[in-house]
Design a protein around this motif. Structure first.
Motif, PDB file in Angstrom:
ATOM      1  N   UNK A 106       0.840  -1.194   0.000  1.00 57.95           N
ATOM      2  CA  UNK A 106       0.000   0.000   0.000  1.00 57.95           C
ATOM      3  C   UNK A 106       0.873   1.241   0.000  1.00 57.95           C
ATOM      4  N   UNK A 107       0.336   2.289  -0.577  1.00 57.99           N
ATOM      5  CA  UNK A 107       1.022   3.567  -0.547  1.00 57.99           C
ATOM      6  C   UNK A 107       0.679   4.273   0.772  1.00 57.99           C
ATOM      7  N   UNK A 120       1.177  -1.815   9.259  1.00 55.73           N
ATOM      8  CA  UNK A 120       0.448  -2.354   8.100  1.00 55.73           C
ATOM      9  C   UNK A 120       1.085  -1.824   6.820  1.00 55.73           C
ATOM     10  N   UNK A 121       1.544  -2.747   5.969  1.00 53.62           N
ATOM     11  CA  UNK A 121       2.199  -2.339   4.734  1.00 53.62           C
ATOM     12  C   UNK A 121       1.546  -2.923   3.477  1.00 53.62           C
ATOM     13  N   UNK A 122       0.580  -3.821   3.665  1.00 51.74           N
ATOM     14  CA  UNK A 122      -0.085  -4.433   2.505  1.00 51.74           C
ATOM     15  C   UNK A 122      -1.532  -4.777   2.860  1.00 51.74           C
ATOM     16  N   UNK A 123      -2.285  -5.127   1.854  1.00 53.46           N
ATOM     17  CA  UNK A 123      -3.693  -5.448   2.095  1.00 53.46           C
ATOM     18  C   UNK A 123      -3.785  -6.706   2.948  1.00 53.46           C
ATOM     19  N   UNK A 124      -4.906  -6.797   3.655  1.00 55.04           N
ATOM     20  CA  UNK A 124      -5.085  -7.953   4.533  1.00 55.04           C
ATOM     21  C   UNK A 124      -5.971  -7.575   5.719  1.00 55.04           C
ATOM     22  N   UNK A 125      -6.099  -8.493   6.645  1.00 49.92           N
ATOM     23  CA  UNK A 125      -6.928  -8.269   7.838  1.00 49.92           C
ATOM     24  C   UNK A 125      -6.025  -8.255   9.072  1.00 49.92           C
ATOM     25  N   UNK A 126      -6.230  -7.259   9.895  1.00 52.18           N
ATOM     26  CA  UNK A 126      -5.371  -7.049  11.070  1.00 52.18           C
ATOM     27  C   UNK A 126      -6.226  -6.849  12.331  1.00 52.18           C
ATOM     28  N   UNK A 172      -9.594  -5.165  11.357  1.00 44.33           N
ATOM     29  CA  UNK A 172      -9.536  -4.101  10.351  1.00 44.33           C
ATOM     30  C   UNK A 172      -9.107  -4.734   9.028  1.00 44.33           C
ATOM     31  N   UNK A 173      -9.987  -4.641   8.043  1.00 47.02           N
ATOM     32  CA  UNK A 173      -9.671  -5.190   6.715  1.00 47.02           C
ATOM     33  C   UNK A 173      -9.168  -4.059   5.824  1.00 47.02           C
ATOM     34  N   UNK A 174      -7.899  -4.174   5.406  1.00 48.64           N
ATOM     35  CA  UNK A 174      -7.300  -3.192   4.523  1.00 48.64           C
ATOM     36  C   UNK A 174      -7.467  -3.720   3.087  1.00 48.64           C
ATOM     37  N   UNK A 175      -8.189  -2.952   2.287  1.00 49.94           N
ATOM     38  CA  UNK A 175      -8.486  -3.386   0.931  1.00 49.94           C
ATOM     39  C   UNK A 175      -7.962  -2.393  -0.099  1.00 49.94           C
TER      40      UNK A 175
END
Length: 214
Positions: free
Chosen positions: A156-157, A187-193, A209-212
């Protein structure tokens, strides 16, 4: 010229009576000094220390007066506001009372303190109950979503911040969390944390937290 001679009346010789038990020699009309034996006996009755006569003096110690007071403000080494403490009467009159730090513990003041303490306990109980309710809501919803721009490598940017999390929660629950209380992992990439938030000194909320990809 005739001369008349005046003749003084005869004076009887003093008679002496010896009183053996008292150790004194007494003359009729006159009192003699104590005999040597009586003086020694009197001197022997006086306490002596190191060959000298010792005089023992006992003084009554003055007892300091005390006062029960209720602190209005926190006082170092004494207590916190609302505490019932015992202090010297002089300290209360000369320091605590003039500076508005304490009031004498009358029946009215004690009733007021008790009412304030009960209200404080009720407020803390309600605050904790509210925090538990929010924690239950977060865990019930389970997962909150955040969208981020992702590069070709899946990274992720930028980063996911506590502000991002607070915004995501607020959009779904209308509850605003304290950003300082939110703990966000790196958090550096998509995924669930997993995210944690301190809602109360004794209550911690946990949710996903779902990062999409945006």
């Amino acid at each position: 010229r005739l001369h008349y001679a005046t003749r003084a009346a005869p004076v009887d010789a003093p008679t002496m009576t010896t009183i053996a038990n008292a150790g004194f020699a007494t003359f009729t009309g006159l009192k003699a000094a104590p005999t040597r034996t009586a003086a020694k006996a009197a001197a022997a009755a006086v306490p002596r220390a190191g060959g000298r006569v010792s005089l023992v003096v006992q003084a009554n110690k003055k007892v300091a007066k005390k006062a029960n007071v209720v602190l209005v403000k926190d006082e170092p080494n004494l207590g916190k506001a609302g505490d019932l403490v015992e202090v010297s009467l002089g300290f209360f009159r000369n320091h605590l009372e003039p500076m508005g730090k304490a009031k004498q513990a009358t029946a009215e003041i004690l009733a007021e303190v008790e009412a304030n303490a009960a209200a404080e306990v009720a407020a803390k109980t309600a605050e904790q109950a509210g925090a538990k309710a929010i924690a239950t809501a977060l865990s019930t919803i389970g997962t909150f979503k955040v969208k981020k721009t992702v590069g070709e490598d899946g990274k992720i940017f930028g980063s996911v911040t506590a502000a991002d999390v607070v915004e995501a929660v607020e959009m779904q629950t209308s509850k605003t969390l304290d950003k300082k209380a939110v703990n966000v992992p790196d958090i550096s990439e998509v995924g669930t944390y997993e995210i944690t938030v301190k809602l109360h000194p004794e209550v911690t909320g946990t949710f996903k937290l779902a990062v999409e990809k945006a």
